[in-house]
Motif scaffolding. Structure first.
Motif, PDB file in Angstrom:
ATOM      1  N   SER A 134      51.034  48.208  22.092  1.00  0.00           N
ATOM      2  CA  SER A 134      50.123  47.051  22.097  1.00  0.00           C
ATOM      3  C   SER A 134      48.837  47.384  21.355  1.00  0.00           C
ATOM      4  CB  SER A 134      49.805  46.635  23.537  1.00  0.00           C
ATOM      5  OG  SER A 134      50.951  46.154  24.190  1.00  0.00           O
ATOM      6  N   GLU A 135      48.304  48.581  21.621  1.00  0.00           N
ATOM      7  CA  GLU A 135      47.072  48.982  20.941  1.00  0.00           C
ATOM      8  C   GLU A 135      47.309  49.179  19.446  1.00  0.00           C
ATOM      9  OE1 GLU A 135      43.525  52.357  21.304  1.00  0.00           O
ATOM     10  OE2 GLU A 135      45.023  52.141  22.909  1.00  0.00           O
ATOM     11  N   ALA A 136      48.469  49.729  19.091  1.00  0.00           N
ATOM     12  CA  ALA A 136      48.775  49.957  17.681  1.00  0.00           C
ATOM     13  C   ALA A 136      48.909  48.644  16.919  1.00  0.00           C
ATOM     14  CB  ALA A 136      50.062  50.765  17.550  1.00  0.00           C
ATOM     15  N   LEU A 137      49.511  47.640  17.559  1.00  0.00           N
ATOM     16  CA  LEU A 137      49.686  46.345  16.899  1.00  0.00           C
ATOM     17  C   LEU A 137      48.371  45.581  16.779  1.00  0.00           C
ATOM     18  CD1 LEU A 137      53.009  44.894  18.382  1.00  0.00           C
ATOM     19  CD2 LEU A 137      52.607  45.651  16.045  1.00  0.00           C
ATOM     20  N   ALA A 138      47.515  45.744  17.811  1.00  0.00           N
ATOM     21  CA  ALA A 138      46.232  45.019  17.845  1.00  0.00           C
ATOM     22  C   ALA A 138      46.454  43.529  17.562  1.00  0.00           C
ATOM     23  CB  ALA A 138      45.260  45.618  16.827  1.00  0.00           C
ATOM     24  N   ASP A 143      52.671  38.035  23.687  1.00  0.00           N
ATOM     25  CA  ASP A 143      54.092  38.384  23.801  1.00  0.00           C
ATOM     26  C   ASP A 143      54.530  39.385  22.741  1.00  0.00           C
ATOM     27  OD1 ASP A 143      54.378  36.564  25.909  1.00  0.00           O
ATOM     28  OD2 ASP A 143      54.750  34.903  24.525  1.00  0.00           O
ATOM     29  N   ALA A 144      53.579  39.973  22.007  1.00  0.00           N
ATOM     30  CA  ALA A 144      53.945  40.903  20.933  1.00  0.00           C
ATOM     31  C   ALA A 144      54.694  42.115  21.476  1.00  0.00           C
ATOM     32  CB  ALA A 144      52.705  41.349  20.173  1.00  0.00           C
ATOM     33  N   GLY A 338      46.324  60.021  18.843  1.00  0.00           N
ATOM     34  CA  GLY A 338      45.070  59.347  19.174  1.00  0.00           C
ATOM     35  C   GLY A 338      45.253  58.242  20.188  1.00  0.00           C
ATOM     36  N   LEU A 339      46.376  57.521  20.095  1.00  0.00           N
ATOM     37  CA  LEU A 339      46.638  56.426  21.021  1.00  0.00           C
ATOM     38  C   LEU A 339      47.032  56.925  22.412  1.00  0.00           C
ATOM     39  CD1 LEU A 339      48.623  54.062  18.615  1.00  0.00           C
ATOM     40  CD2 LEU A 339      46.308  53.698  19.499  1.00  0.00           C
TER      41      LEU A 339
END
Length: 502
Positions: A134-138, A143-144, A338-339
């Motif tokens: 989720s953080e990588a997609l930003a 619903d991503a 990092g994530l």
């Protein structure tokens, strides 16, 4: 959920429309809990062990359900049948509908389906992965990334997870549990994972499987069920998992992960943890490594330094697995490191640490238990006590579904508590008494070990004897209810207790 008409649901499940049902009636959500129904929702009337969903159809209808999916018609007070679809088996129909939804999503967008199994660590890995992706997609799209709520991982839980996906879902993370041979194969037929993850093979559910060999057979179904050109992410540190590489379909790839700093030609490509240690709070610390070929010259040690927000070095396996899946999904290792940094627990009762205002620390790992996870948690407790000089308490309940090995395994855990020099042991429940016996036989007695009948007695004992600075570790199989004790001990003392939630 993607919008579906009654006719589409009937076609997907092989069901029949209830007389008077408009085939064009559409729904955009689905649930088996009438209390969670939303307007334009599908209520799935699932017969259960303690309640029959058909008894709640009218309640769901009042809350806004447009359609019901069940095994028989239900009529209102006027004798009018509730609109819906009738099937032979509601649970089977849920799986059929889930399979249909995944196919529709794949037709619409480049969705990556990730399946995760293992005797321990599934939910933690799922939570880590969902947060990282989720953080990588930003993305602004809620619903991503779709992942299970709690531990939805079976023939009912997997469809419920899929029902939450939409046509725009980029990553669909599916947790897969099993208690019989063939369970995971059935789940894979629903979702056909693009990335399959096998974490560990342990002795959980030995009673229902019959043998560890059957557990290996079943867990390995997740790699056999890969989609064309998929990736199997396997634990190089677990020989039983490593053996699953032989079962990967032709055309699929293998990506290994390890916490043993492996980067040799036997396991490549591989994502691994380098210089693995723990900080003062027993949180894993490492550098994330990646070697695409297994050759020393190709060793790539990322500059990402990771200190996890999870408690216990055993979580390094979950962290390495998460990183490997993210690399398989196309992220570069440095970004992944990092994530991962600082990412902590999401689901309740899984090594969740609470530092109370009175100086007492509660480590709540009460969601479930088996011998492997018990030993890992107890080791973390012992190391935490040793590094801080604080007194340690293990509050332990029964480990279920161990079959004929149950008494022996509980005795061994009692022995382990003593050998780890844990200060105090409280055994909860009559069925867990062999754990108490094991500790006594190993040399622990008197005030060092107690056996109590239930969580009320455990709470009373702890309230009388805990002192500032004590660390309390709580663990047992879910149905023992030790999570209720954990909730009580971590609750805000200024909030009146209204009773335990069921």
């Amino acid at each position: 959920m993607i919008e579906l008409t009654a006719a589409q649901i009937a076609d997907a499940t092989g069901g029949q429309l209830v007389a008077g049902t408009d085939p064009d009636t559409s729904v955009n959500s689905a649930t088996t809990d009438s209390r969670e129904i939303t307007a334009s929702g599908l209520f799935v009337a699932k017969p259960g062990e303690f309640a029959d969903g058909h008894d709640f159809v009218l309640s769901a209808r009042e809350r806004g359900a447009k359609l019901m999916l069940g095994q028989r018609e239900v009529s209102d007070d006027n004798g009018t049948p509730v609109p819906g679809i009738i099937v032979a088996d509601t649970v089977v129909a849920m799986g059929d509908l889930a399979e249909y939804i995944v196919a529709r999503i794949r037709e619409h967008s480049p969705t990556t389906v990730i399946g995760i199994t293992g005797s321990v660590g599934k939910t933690t890995t799922k939570d880590l992965l969902a947060g990282l992706l989720s953080e990588a997609l930003a993305s602004d799209d809620p619903d991503a990334v779709v992942a299970p709520q709690n531990s939805y991982n079976g023939e009912v839980g997997v469809p419920l997870t899929i029902f939450r996906a939409s046509l725009t879902t980029r990553y669909l993370v599916v947790e897969m549990g099993a208690d019989h041979v063939g369970n995971i194969a059935d789940l894979c037929r629903m979702v056909r994972p693009d990335i399959s993850v096998a974490l560990t093979v342990g002795s959980a559910h030995t009673a229902s499987f019959g043998s560890v060999e059957n557990i290996v057979k079943t867990k390995g179904e997740i790699v056999e069920g890969l989609s064309q050109g998929g990736v199997a992410v396997l634990n190089a540190d677990d020989p039983r998992v490593a053996s699953m590489a032989e079962r990967v379909p032709e055309g699929a790839e293998v990506l290994w992960f390890s916490t043993a700093n492996r980067h040799d030609s036997a396991y490549a490509p591989i994502v691994y943890t380098a210089e693995l240690s723990t900080d003062d709070n027993e949180r894993p610390h490492f550098y994330l490594g990646y070697n695409p070929t297994g050759q020393p010259a190709d060793l790539q040690l990322t500059t990402a330094e990771v200190t996890s927000g999870l408690t216990g070095i055993h979580h390094a396996t979950n962290l390495a697995a998460t990183a490997a899946v993210a690399v398989a999904a196309g992220l570069d290792p440095e970004t992944v490191g990092g994530l991962l940094h600082g990412r902590g627990p999401v689901s309740k009762h899984r090594m969740a640490r609470t530092d109370r205002a009175d100086g007492i620390t509660i480590i709540d790992d009460s969601y479930n238990a088996n011998p492997e996870s018990m030993r890992a948690g107890l080791k973390t407790l012992a190391l935490t006590g040793r590094s801080t000089g604080r007194r340690t308490w293990a509050v332990l309940g029964e480990m279920l579904e161990l079959g004929s090995d149950s008494i022996k395994e509980h005795i061994h855990i009692g022995e382990a508590v003593v050998r780890l020099n844990i200060s105090q042991l409280v055994v909860v429940g009559q069925q867990a008494r062999p754990l108490y016996t094991g500790a006594v036989m190993e040399g622990s007695w008197g005030d060092e070990v107690d056996h109590v009948a239930d969580i009320d007695e455990a709470e009373q004992l702890l309230n009388q004897r805990l002192q500032p600075g004590d660390i309390v570790f709580i663990k047992g199989s879910n149905s023992t209810g030790l999570w209720k004790l954990a909730d009580r001990l971590t609750a805000d003392p200024t909030t009146p207790r209204q009773g335990d939630l069921q």
